[in-house]
Design an enzyme around this catalytic site. Structure first.
Site, PDB file in Angstrom:
ATOM      1  N   PHE A 408       0.863  -1.185   0.000  1.00 28.16           N
ATOM      2  CA  PHE A 408       0.000   0.000   0.000  1.00 28.16           C
ATOM      3  C   PHE A 408       0.892   1.225   0.000  1.00 28.16           C
ATOM      4  CE2 PHE A 408      -2.497   3.533   1.342  1.00 28.16           C
ATOM      5  CZ  PHE A 408      -3.708   3.315   0.714  1.00 28.16           C
ATOM      6  N   ASP A 493       9.320   2.926   1.703  1.00 26.64           N
ATOM      7  CA  ASP A 493       8.144   3.730   2.033  1.00 26.64           C
ATOM      8  C   ASP A 493       7.906   3.575   3.536  1.00 26.64           C
ATOM      9  OD1 ASP A 493       5.692   4.812   2.582  1.00 26.64           O
ATOM     10  OD2 ASP A 493       4.663   3.917   0.854  1.00 26.64           O
ATOM     11  N   LYS A 522       2.643  11.138   7.211  1.00 22.95           N
ATOM     12  CA  LYS A 522       1.828  10.950   8.423  1.00 22.95           C
ATOM     13  C   LYS A 522       2.355  11.665   9.663  1.00 22.95           C
ATOM     14  CE  LYS A 522      -0.052   6.460   6.952  1.00 22.95           C
ATOM     15  NZ  LYS A 522      -1.422   6.661   6.521  1.00 22.95           N
TER      16      LYS A 522
END
Ligand code: PMP
Length: 672
Positions: A408, A493, A522
């Site tokens: 993801f 990532d 985030k």
């Protein structure tokens, strides 16, 4: 406005007799200074009215605005829209169109302009200086006296006008039914604004500008009452009452009757809840748990009823510092008041410091700021491709990027092209090419997939959205080695795993791996702003030239100030170490739970997944049971309960959550 009655006689008694509980709030009078022109006077009055209307709605009541001049509508509907916090619809029942602007008005009278002003047209100097209403949600009913400029304006905007002729042909009920459907669709609710001159002078003589051949008063009141019974209005306004012309008090009685018809329906209904509004006006691309959060502090959030929850979701790890961390809040507010946004057309005094601090904290040469994780991943993909052509000399248009099955990385079209999740792809193709997939956790598969055209290998150190999937020990180190041997960029990532979440600054640090490119997001925004970055080696970042890539908000001074404060807090509060210590406690507690529902507990630091046996229960049921015990979490992929509290959490709250999960599993197991 000056002709408004101080108070319509008997209004409270009459409404009370019809079962409407009513309280007179305030009588607003214009307050002109000597020789002051009318426009600013009306504007001030409307602003006061808007505030009063908002307050009434926030008290959970329905405003009934009884006015003189119809220009007060600029205040009423501004106030209703403000309280609704979302677009509202409006039934404008009027003989006129009230859609003049200062430029087209023949008389210059403000009561000919309120509808245009509410739609954001020619309201210069009026209190509706920007559009309060959207034309597709406004209907005019009963029009029969207007100038061509007004009709042209409304037609151009797309406002539906039901003339008296159409009403006579189709019936008032048919027209109002259709109009009501239009004003309600896609809105937070609707209002009714009645100019009494919509009614025939025989039934309402007490108006400023009577116009023959209008609606019958009784019929209007009856049909409105019937329709409002199924869909009560948010607010009601009745205007242009002139007591001096009201022979025999006929108009006053009609005002009371109209108000009673509309409010008798509205009185029992509260305004739609935030949850209903989101469901009605939003897109269904999320399926939130049925809890409406209103406040957060540290590791806790509170719902509308004041219930407190432990936040074990942390907004998918974005709230590593917890809610409303005082240092982040102070940095945010101070910078917001000084300079929030410049665009990258200029330098700003915070970005350089942020990038330097970020590169220093992570041990990378350069950083390119973005906002969301997805944008930083896109940046990484672009950097890798250009690096492949410029540095590695891959033939133009042939570069390949290898990603992992079950990844993801976000939801743009290019990133979705790498996804193996059928739902993420279905209906969104075609996708760009140039991506290959290998199984996650299998370094040999990566080596086999590499060709001379391979630009980069992109991977999450732990696959978060897939269900906290941890690769075998040594996997990342081996992948980095393979990439080095084949001159392929290793891009990690760490949008979810980075900045302390797994017990080290980066999840890659567990294996001593230094990636060539790194994506962060985030938590970098301190739980308050979207702040992300692509970090890379000097020669990789060197591919970017002015104009190659960018983002209006990326690297703005507000984000930079928040990013600096976030890195300071991570360091000073030793949050990576804390995540390691408390993560071990959480893992030990969870592993000690003896439940047949649990297949596996896995994760690192404070990023943990509890794998529920789908043959016995869904993860969603466990999540619901946790919610009932005051712990917020979410299921991922139907079978994994994700546990990722803010890193500032303490021992006791870890233990509380473990006990809550033990109880939740027991309840679900017993079928409760
Ligand atoms: N990469 C990873 C590993 C993520 O977990 C996410 C979000 N869950 C993203 C990228 C995308 O981040 P954003 O939602 O901020 O675009």
């Amino acid at each position: 406005c000056a002709q408004a009655p101080a108070r319509l006689a008997g209004v409270e008694e009459f409404l009370a007799s019809r079962g409407v509980e009513v309280a007179w709030r305030e009588t607003l009078h214009p307050d002109p200074a000597p020789n002051e022109p009318i426009t600013p006077v009306v504007c001030r009055l409307c602003l006061r009215l808007a505030r009063a209307v908002t307050a009434v709605l926030r008290d959970g009541a329905v405003p009934l605005v009884l006015g003189g001049d119809h220009s007060i509508a600029m205040g009423t509907w501004r106030g209703v829209t403000e309280a609704a916090g979302a677009p509202i619809g409006l039934l404008w029942i009027d003989a006129h169109l009230d859609a003049h602007t200062h430029q087209t008005s023949h008389s210059g009278r403000l009561h000919g302009m309120p509808l245009a002003a509410l739609l954001g047209q020619g309201g210069e100097g009026l209190c509706a200086e920007r559009a309060v209403l959207q034309p597709q949600h406004v209907c005019v009913v009963g029009a029969r006296s207007f100038e061509p400029e007004e009709a042209a304006l409304l037609a151009a905007l797309g406002v539906r006008v039901y003339s008296m002729r159409e009403i006579e042909q189709r019936s008032l009920k048919a027209v109002l039914e259709e109009a009501l459907a239009r004003v309600r669709g896609g809105t937070a609710g609707y209002g009714v604004s009645i100019d009494l001159d919509a009614v025939d002078p025989a039934d309402a003589p007490g108006v400023t500008t009577p116009v023959p051949h209008g609606l019958r008063g009784e019929a209007l009141s009856a049909v409105l009452g019937e329709l409002a019974g199924g869909a009560p209005p948010l607010a009601v306004e009745i205007a242009e009452f002139d007591p001096h012309r009201d022979i025999g008090g006929v108009t006053a009685r009609l005002v009371l009757q109209l108000a009673a018809s509309l409010l008798a329906a509205a009185k029992t209904v509260k305004g739609p809840s935030a949850l209903e509004l989101e469901r009605r006006c939003g897109a269904a691309n999320y399926d939130p748990l049925p809890v409406v959060l209103v406040r957060g502090s540290g590791i806790h959030v509170w719902d509308e009823a004041g219930r407190r929850y432990l936040d074990f979701m942390s907004a998918y790890s974005a709230l590593s510092l917890g809610h409303a961390h005082p240092r982040i809040l102070a940095a945010l507010t101070a910078q917001a008041g000084r300079l929030a946004l410049t665009s990258r057309a200029f330098y700003n005094d915070r970005l350089g410091g942020f990038l330097a601090k970020l590169c220093g904290a992570i041990g990378m040469d350069r950083a390119l700021p973005m906002n969301t994780g997805m944008e930083a991943v896109e940046t990484a993909l672009k950097a890798a491709r250009k690096w492949a052509y410029q540095v590695k000399r891959v033939p133009r248009g042939r570069a390949e990027i290898i990603a992992c099955e079950g990844n993801f990385h976000g939801r743009s079209i290019a990133i979705t092209a790498m996804s193996t999740e059928a739902q993420y792809r279905r209906g969104f193709g075609p996708f760009p090419g140039g991506f290959r997939l290998v199984p996650f956790g299998d370094a040999q598969a990566l080596e086999r997939a590499i060709t001379k055209r391979t630009a980069a290998f992109l991977a999450e150190p732990i696959q978060g959205e897939r269900g906290i999937v941890v690769p075998p020990p040594g996997y990342l180190a081996r992948c980095a080695e393979i990439c080095r041997e084949h001159d392929v960029l290793f891009i990690a990532d760490e949008v979810q795993t980075g900045l302390g979440r797994t017990g080290r600054m980066l999840a890659c640090d567990h294996e001593g791996v230094k990636p060539d490119g790194l994506v962060l997001g985030k938590a970098l925004g301190g739980g308050m702003l979207p702040v992300s970055a692509f970090l890379a080696r000097e020669d990789v970042m060197a591919v970017f030239r002015p104009g190659d890539h960018g983002s209006t908000f990326g690297g703005n001074p507000l984000a930079a100030a928040v990013g600096i404060a976030t890195l300071e807090v991570l360091d000073e509060e030793r949050l990576p170490e804390r995540a390691a210590r408390l993560g071990a406690r959480l893992m030990a507690g969870l592993q000690a739970i003896d439940s047949p529902l649990v297949r596996e507990v896995r994760g690192k630091g404070l990023l943990v997944g509890v794998d529920i046996d789908p043959a016995r229960a869904s993860a969603r049921r466990v999540v619901d049971a946790l919610l009932a015990r005051g712990v917020l979490s979410r299921d991922t992929h139907g079978s994994v309960v994700r546990l990722a509290p803010p890193l500032v959490i303490g021992e006791e709250d870890i233990d509380f959550a473990v006990e809550a999960l033990r109880a939740a599993l027991a309840v679900v197991q017993s079928g409760g």
